[in-house]
Structures are given as C-alpha cells and as structure tokens.
Design a protein around this motif. Structure first.
Motif, PDB file in Angstrom:
ATOM      1  N   THR B  29       2.446   3.361  -0.876  1.00  0.00           N
ATOM      2  CA  THR B  29       3.374   4.322  -0.275  1.00  0.00           C
ATOM      3  C   THR B  29       4.489   4.544  -1.287  1.00  0.00           C
ATOM      4  OG1 THR B  29       2.892   3.574   1.965  1.00  0.00           O
ATOM      5  CG2 THR B  29       4.946   4.791   1.642  1.00  0.00           C
ATOM      6  N   LEU B  30       4.658   5.793  -1.685  1.00  0.00           N
ATOM      7  CA  LEU B  30       5.702   6.142  -2.659  1.00  0.00           C
ATOM      8  C   LEU B  30       6.797   6.882  -1.908  1.00  0.00           C
ATOM      9  CD1 LEU B  30       6.844   6.543  -5.538  1.00  0.00           C
ATOM     10  CD2 LEU B  30       5.269   8.455  -5.829  1.00  0.00           C
ATOM     11  N   VAL B  31       7.960   6.268  -1.830  1.00  0.00           N
ATOM     12  CA  VAL B  31       9.038   6.869  -1.035  1.00  0.00           C
ATOM     13  C   VAL B  31      10.164   7.365  -1.950  1.00  0.00           C
ATOM     14  CG1 VAL B  31       9.898   4.544  -0.468  1.00  0.00           C
ATOM     15  CG2 VAL B  31      10.686   6.506   0.861  1.00  0.00           C
ATOM     16  N   LYS B  63       0.374  15.822 -11.386  1.00  0.00           N
ATOM     17  CA  LYS B  63      -1.044  16.136 -11.266  1.00  0.00           C
ATOM     18  C   LYS B  63      -1.879  14.863 -11.270  1.00  0.00           C
ATOM     19  CE  LYS B  63      -3.527  18.225 -14.433  1.00  0.00           C
ATOM     20  NZ  LYS B  63      -3.227  18.749 -15.731  1.00  0.00           N
ATOM     21  N   ASN B  64      -1.440  13.895 -12.069  1.00  0.00           N
ATOM     22  CA  ASN B  64      -2.201  12.643 -12.170  1.00  0.00           C
ATOM     23  C   ASN B  64      -1.898  11.665 -11.046  1.00  0.00           C
ATOM     24  OD1 ASN B  64      -3.376  13.579 -14.482  1.00  0.00           O
ATOM     25  ND2 ASN B  64      -1.888  12.593 -15.840  1.00  0.00           N
ATOM     26  N   LEU B  65      -0.957  12.035 -10.163  1.00  0.00           N
ATOM     27  CA  LEU B  65      -0.636  11.124  -9.061  1.00  0.00           C
ATOM     28  C   LEU B  65      -1.894  10.972  -8.215  1.00  0.00           C
ATOM     29  CD1 LEU B  65       1.571   9.451  -7.624  1.00  0.00           C
ATOM     30  CD2 LEU B  65       1.998  11.435  -6.187  1.00  0.00           C
ATOM     31  N   ASP B  66      -2.347   9.745  -8.102  1.00  0.00           N
ATOM     32  CA  ASP B  66      -3.591   9.467  -7.378  1.00  0.00           C
ATOM     33  C   ASP B  66      -3.507  10.059  -5.968  1.00  0.00           C
ATOM     34  OD1 ASP B  66      -5.934   7.096  -7.780  1.00  0.00           O
ATOM     35  OD2 ASP B  66      -5.533   7.780  -5.731  1.00  0.00           O
ATOM     36  N   PRO B  67      -4.544  10.824  -5.544  1.00  0.00           N
ATOM     37  CA  PRO B  67      -4.481  11.458  -4.220  1.00  0.00           C
ATOM     38  C   PRO B  67      -4.410  10.437  -3.080  1.00  0.00           C
ATOM     39  CG  PRO B  67      -6.621  11.819  -5.271  1.00  0.00           C
ATOM     40  CD  PRO B  67      -5.739  11.222  -6.301  1.00  0.00           C
ATOM     41  N   GLY B  68      -4.765   9.207  -3.388  1.00  0.00           N
ATOM     42  CA  GLY B  68      -4.692   8.169  -2.354  1.00  0.00           C
ATOM     43  C   GLY B  68      -3.273   7.689  -2.080  1.00  0.00           C
ATOM     44  N   VAL B  69      -2.312   8.055  -2.953  1.00  0.00           N
ATOM     45  CA  VAL B  69      -0.925   7.604  -2.765  1.00  0.00           C
ATOM     46  C   VAL B  69      -0.298   8.359  -1.595  1.00  0.00           C
ATOM     47  CG1 VAL B  69       1.391   7.551  -3.800  1.00  0.00           C
ATOM     48  CG2 VAL B  69      -0.603   6.965  -5.192  1.00  0.00           C
ATOM     49  N   ASN B  70       0.291   7.603  -0.686  1.00  0.00           N
ATOM     50  CA  ASN B  70       0.991   8.225   0.442  1.00  0.00           C
ATOM     51  C   ASN B  70       2.422   8.537   0.002  1.00  0.00           C
ATOM     52  OD1 ASN B  70       1.982   8.952   2.984  1.00  0.00           O
ATOM     53  ND2 ASN B  70       2.403   6.811   3.521  1.00  0.00           N
ATOM     54  N   LEU B  71       2.661   9.810  -0.279  1.00  0.00           N
ATOM     55  CA  LEU B  71       3.983  10.220  -0.778  1.00  0.00           C
ATOM     56  C   LEU B  71       4.890  10.614   0.390  1.00  0.00           C
ATOM     57  CD1 LEU B  71       5.888  11.064  -3.152  1.00  0.00           C
ATOM     58  CD2 LEU B  71       4.792  13.307  -3.070  1.00  0.00           C
ATOM     59  N   VAL B  72       6.049   9.974   0.441  1.00  0.00           N
ATOM     60  CA  VAL B  72       7.022  10.266   1.507  1.00  0.00           C
ATOM     61  C   VAL B  72       8.305  10.738   0.830  1.00  0.00           C
ATOM     62  CG1 VAL B  72       8.323   9.297   3.445  1.00  0.00           C
ATOM     63  CG2 VAL B  72       6.028   8.435   2.929  1.00  0.00           C
ATOM     64  N   THR B  73       8.693  11.988   1.045  1.00  0.00           N
ATOM     65  CA  THR B  73       9.905  12.492   0.380  1.00  0.00           C
ATOM     66  C   THR B  73      11.039  12.687   1.385  1.00  0.00           C
ATOM     67  OG1 THR B  73       9.127  14.758   0.628  1.00  0.00           O
ATOM     68  CG2 THR B  73       8.633  13.668  -1.463  1.00  0.00           C
ATOM     69  N   GLY B  74      12.223  12.854   0.829  1.00  0.00           N
ATOM     70  CA  GLY B  74      13.399  13.093   1.675  1.00  0.00           C
ATOM     71  C   GLY B  74      13.841  11.855   2.446  1.00  0.00           C
ATOM     72  N   LYS B  75      13.438  10.683   1.976  1.00  0.00           N
ATOM     73  CA  LYS B  75      13.782   9.431   2.679  1.00  0.00           C
ATOM     74  C   LYS B  75      14.476   8.452   1.728  1.00  0.00           C
ATOM     75  CE  LYS B  75      11.647  10.479   6.586  1.00  0.00           C
ATOM     76  NZ  LYS B  75      12.540  11.163   7.524  1.00  0.00           N
ATOM     77  N   GLN B  96      10.103   3.730   8.410  1.00  0.00           N
ATOM     78  CA  GLN B  96       9.917   2.337   8.031  1.00  0.00           C
ATOM     79  C   GLN B  96       8.468   2.104   7.620  1.00  0.00           C
ATOM     80  OE1 GLN B  96      11.371  -1.183  10.571  1.00  0.00           O
ATOM     81  NE2 GLN B  96       9.170  -1.147  10.961  1.00  0.00           N
ATOM     82  N   THR B  97       8.278   1.197   6.672  1.00  0.00           N
ATOM     83  CA  THR B  97       6.912   0.796   6.344  1.00  0.00           C
ATOM     84  C   THR B  97       6.917  -0.696   6.037  1.00  0.00           C
ATOM     85  OG1 THR B  97       4.936   1.365   5.061  1.00  0.00           O
ATOM     86  CG2 THR B  97       6.990   1.278   3.845  1.00  0.00           C
ATOM     87  N   GLU B  98       5.789  -1.329   6.268  1.00  0.00           N
ATOM     88  CA  GLU B  98       5.667  -2.751   5.955  1.00  0.00           C
ATOM     89  C   GLU B  98       4.734  -2.886   4.761  1.00  0.00           C
ATOM     90  OE1 GLU B  98       4.095  -5.229   9.069  1.00  0.00           O
ATOM     91  OE2 GLU B  98       4.735  -7.082   8.083  1.00  0.00           O
ATOM     92  N   ALA B  99       5.170  -3.645   3.775  1.00  0.00           N
ATOM     93  CA  ALA B  99       4.369  -3.742   2.544  1.00  0.00           C
ATOM     94  C   ALA B  99       4.245  -5.186   2.078  1.00  0.00           C
ATOM     95  CB  ALA B  99       5.017  -2.900   1.448  1.00  0.00           C
ATOM     96  N   ASP B 100       3.165  -5.463   1.362  1.00  0.00           N
ATOM     97  CA  ASP B 100       2.949  -6.806   0.818  1.00  0.00           C
ATOM     98  C   ASP B 100       3.758  -7.018  -0.463  1.00  0.00           C
ATOM     99  OD1 ASP B 100       0.772  -7.690   2.688  1.00  0.00           O
ATOM    100  OD2 ASP B 100      -0.176  -5.902   1.851  1.00  0.00           O
ATOM    101  N   ALA B 101       4.080  -5.915  -1.106  1.00  0.00           N
ATOM    102  CA  ALA B 101       4.917  -5.996  -2.312  1.00  0.00           C
ATOM    103  C   ALA B 101       5.762  -4.729  -2.387  1.00  0.00           C
ATOM    104  CB  ALA B 101       4.053  -6.128  -3.563  1.00  0.00           C
ATOM    105  N   VAL B 102       6.926  -4.873  -3.007  1.00  0.00           N
ATOM    106  CA  VAL B 102       7.822  -3.719  -3.175  1.00  0.00           C
ATOM    107  C   VAL B 102       8.122  -3.552  -4.660  1.00  0.00           C
ATOM    108  CG1 VAL B 102      10.124  -2.786  -2.697  1.00  0.00           C
ATOM    109  CG2 VAL B 102       8.877  -3.979  -0.894  1.00  0.00           C
ATOM    110  N   LEU B 103       7.970  -2.337  -5.138  1.00  0.00           N
ATOM    111  CA  LEU B 103       8.305  -2.040  -6.527  1.00  0.00           C
ATOM    112  C   LEU B 103       9.500  -1.097  -6.537  1.00  0.00           C
ATOM    113  CD1 LEU B 103       7.786  -2.143  -9.560  1.00  0.00           C
ATOM    114  CD2 LEU B 103       6.089  -0.328  -9.271  1.00  0.00           C
ATOM    115  N   MET B 104      10.591  -1.583  -7.058  1.00  0.00           N
ATOM    116  CA  MET B 104      11.784  -0.727  -7.161  1.00  0.00           C
ATOM    117  C   MET B 104      11.700   0.087  -8.446  1.00  0.00           C
ATOM    118  SD  MET B 104      14.836  -3.188  -5.738  1.00  0.00           S
ATOM    119  CE  MET B 104      16.100  -1.920  -5.836  1.00  0.00           C
TER     120      MET B 104
END
Lengths: 117, 338
Positions: B29-31, B63-75, B96-104
């Motif tokens: 999930t890319l927020v 364009k190369n952003l993997d289509p499987g990435v869940n992109l969430v904007t405006g958050k 809100q989302t729950e994740a196993d790892a967070v990348l800042m």
C-alpha cells in the motif's frame, strides 16, 4: 600657522573605500581579454599557478589574483602588475584547467596598452 | 496471504521501493499526502547533470509502478502505531491500514527562504527561489515582476544550508549543481543575460557535475564569485543590490542584479518530525531520520519492521534516492522473510 595646523590635526583620516563597486567598474578589459584568450573563463582560482610562480617568490605577483582583478574591473595599477611576470610558463604546465596562462598575460598586457578603459 | 508493506510517500523513493517490493511478491500500500504522485520531481523542469526533463523520469516511475500496488492519494499519514508484530498506519480518523512492515519514504521539504529575511524573499519583487525558477522554466517565461527581461541574474548558493542561523548546519548537496544547471538554462533561454553565482564552496560531487560547471564557465561565461551573500537591498529602480565579500580578492564587493535566485536547501519535513517524535525515535541535530548504521544498514530504523528510503535520511539526488529505495526494498524483504 603651521603650528596651529599641527595642533588641530587629531590624527583622524578617511580611508579610500575598499569595496569593489562592480557596477561602476569598467569591464572593457575583461571583455577584450576574454575574446583574445577565452581560456580565461576556465580559471577556478585554485592558485596552483601562483604557487609555482618564480616571480611570486620575490614579488607579490599572483596570476590567480590578476585574473580576478581583470574580471572585476579593478584595473588600476595592473600595468605594473603584469610586468612582474617573466613568462617562464611554469604556471601553464601546472594549471589543472588548461588555461593558456602565458598568452593570457600577454593579452592582458596588450589590452592594457591598447584599450581605453 | 502475502505479507503487507505500507510505503509512506509516493515521491521518487516511494514509487521505486513500492514497485520493487511488489515485484518481490509483497502486498504494497503506497500512501501519499498529495493528490498526485511524484513529490518534488513533478515540480522540476529539468534534471542535472544531463538536463533531461523531470517529467521524463517521473513518467517512467509512474508507468513502472507495479499495477499490484494499492495507491492511496490525498492521505497525509498522521500516525504510525506499532501493534505487536504489525503497525497501524493512519491518516487522521478517516483512513487506516495494518501492515507487517512500514517504509518511510517521506522525503524532504524545501527550506522556507523567507527565514533568511536579509535576502529579501517575498519582500523584494525580484527575489525568487530555485523552485520558483524551475516553475518559470516550465511556464517558458523568465521575467522580472514588471515583465521585463532580466539583464543580470545572481544565484545564491547555500540558502538554508550550512547556516547555523537558519538552523541547518549541513550541506543540502544538490543545490550547487542545480545552480550551475539553472545558470546554463538561463544563458540558453536569455543569451544576453549575465549570470553570477555566489558560493562558499562548489560541491560538484557527482559524475559529470564538474563537467557541467566547466561548461558553464567555458561556454556560457557564468561568473563564480566566492563569497556568501550578507544582505540584499532594493534600490529605487527595483534592482537588487548585493553585498558580498569577494573572498578570493579579500575585498567587499557590491553588485546590482535584476533578479536574485535563492538556492533553497533540503529540510526534514514537519510531518516526518512528528512521526519520529510519536515513535520516540532518536533525534538528530539536522532532524533527518537516523538509520541504525549509516554505512551498513542505511535503511533500517531503531524499530524492527520500520524502514527508511530516500531523502528522509538526508539530502540525496534522484539517482541516489532511487538506489536507496531499491536497497530499502531488499532490507524490508529480508526482514519479512526471516
């Protein structure tokens, strides 16, 4: 009379402004020299030329400084400055940017003679 | 169910890391706080050293952003809450989302040039920032406030960088070469305009940067004066009068310019600082996030499962940011697979 003059002289003087007034200075010399020796533009003021300079061991000559004075239009006294160089060319051997230093000095010399500043 | 990674920030680092993680089979999930991806790159007309359009790099990243990435904007992410082996990543009360790892990948913010009041940004008409100049290049119009073509432009390096009075003691790294790039662009765009750069040191750290500097001197006669601007004033004609020391001549110098460009440095964004404090992460003087080991684990934080990518750990150029993002993706993968 001279006694009075001595008595009112408190020892205060006004120094000449040291500031480079770029807008007031003439850039004629710089523009003439840049056309005659474009490698002037390549100088990065590293000072290698001045460090190796034989003339600099005995006088306050510095090509690094001379280039800056030309660029800024600080031209007074430069005629005397360029004559300190003996054109040995050591500076040209060491310049890391490949400035044609000998011709540059000759061109500054020439421009100082021929250009109305 | 594959493990889930929340990537915060969809600038260059976030886009690259998300794609890398998704291609390794993680759920991503890319927020992003803004309404569109791209971060600062989308505001940049051209990139150093080869001056390709910023849009070209950004289009490729998007364009190369993997289509499987869940992109969430405006958050805008307001909280990262460790919850045992997972994290809750929240944006206010509405997401809100729950994740196993967070990348800042929260990037940087540009130094607010108004803080250097003595330079006159937003006080004098013809004092702008490097970002404003990029926008002007994008618009294809570089003029003074009165619409006239500037005959002489000055660039001030290190605005908000290497300056304790501005609160930033560090070098922002990319401004020197950006100034050189913009100086060349000015000379191409307005060939009759004189360009001066006022610098303390010229830090041409990357490949082909020194060559760009040489090109600016040789081909475009850009003049470099070593000395930091002390103050600028505006005269009755709207000219900006600069006072610097020509340190190589050892004399004060006064020069008037029609336009002054301030090379704004990079800072740790306020949002990043809030998240840092909320997570009780160690605080550095420069406010950038501190990796657990600057050489050996540049993407790993003090908290297991929390990772860093890009300029949130300090100023970087785009190529280094992208490399750092891929490196962060590997660090996340190693953690999640162990």
């Amino acid at each position: 009379m001279s006694d009075i003059k001595e008595k009112v002289r408190f020892g205060f003087t006004v120094n000449k402004d040291r500031q480079i007034d770029y807008d007031a200075n003439s850039k004629k010399l710089a523009s003439t020299v840049i056309i005659a020796e474009p490698s002037l533009n390549l100088c990065i003021s590293c000072g290698t030329c001045a460090a190796t300079c034989t003339a600099a061991q005995f006088t306050d000559f510095s090509l690094r400084r001379l280039i800056l004075l030309v660029r800024r239009g600080e031209v007074s006294g430069l005629e005397n400055e360029v004559t300190k160089c003996m054109l040995c060319g050591k500076c040209q051997l060491v310049c890391p940017r490949g400035v044609n230093t000998r011709n540059l000095i000759l061109q500054i010399h020439k421009a100082l003679k021929n250009t109305v500043l | 169910m594959s493990r889930h990674v929340a990537v915060i920030g969809a600038g260059a680092a976030g886009l690259e890391a998300s794609s890398a993680l998704a291609s390794m089979g993680f759920r991503v999930t890319l927020v992003e706080k803004e309404d569109s991806t791209g971060g600062h790159v989308k505001d940049w007309h051209a990139l150093f050293p080869n001056r390709r359009p910023g849009a070209e790099v950004l289009d490729s990243l998007r364009k190369n952003l993997d289509p499987g990435v869940n992109l969430v904007t405006g958050k805008p992410v307001s909280a990262i809450k460790p919850n045992g082996k997972t994290f809750f990543v929240e944006s206010g009360n509405d997401w809100q989302t729950e994740a196993d790892a967070v990348l800042m990948a929260t990037g940087f913010s540009l130094f607010d040039a108004r803080k250097k009041e003595e330079y006159g940004y937003r006080i004098y008409d013809n004092v702008i920032t490097s970002a404003d100049l990029e926008a002007a290049f994008s618009a294809g119009k570089v003029t003074m406030k009165n619409g006239e073509i500037p005959k002489r432009i000055g660039f001030v390096h290190c605005v908000g960088s290497r300056d304790e009075k501005a609160g930033n003691i560090y070098c922002s790294k990319v401004c020197c070469v950006t100034a050189v790039k913009q100086a060349i662009e000015i000379k191409e765009f307005l060939p009759g305009t004189e360009v001066f750069c006022f610098y303390m040191d010229l830090r041409m750290f990357g490949r082909h940067y020194e060559e760009l500097y040489k090109e600016a001197q040789e081909k475009y006669n850009v003049q470099f004066i070593r000395g930091r601007l002390s103050e600028s004033t505006e005269d009755h004609n709207g000219k900006v009068i600069l006072k610097v020391e020509d340190t190589l001549l050892g004399k004060p110098l006064k020069i008037g310019v029609d336009m002054l460009v301030l090379m704004a440095g990079m800072e740790s964004p306020s949002g990043t600082r809030q998240l840092r404090d909320m997570l009780h992460l160690a605080k550095d003087n420069d406010n950038f996030l501190i990796p657990s080991d600057a050489h050996l684990s540049a993407n790993i934080s003090e908290i297991p499962g929390l990772f860093y990518a890009g300029t949130c750990t300090g100023p970087k150029n785009i190529a280094d940011t992208l490399a750092d993002a891929r490196s962060a993706a590997l660090a996340v993968a190693k953690y999640l697979k162990s």
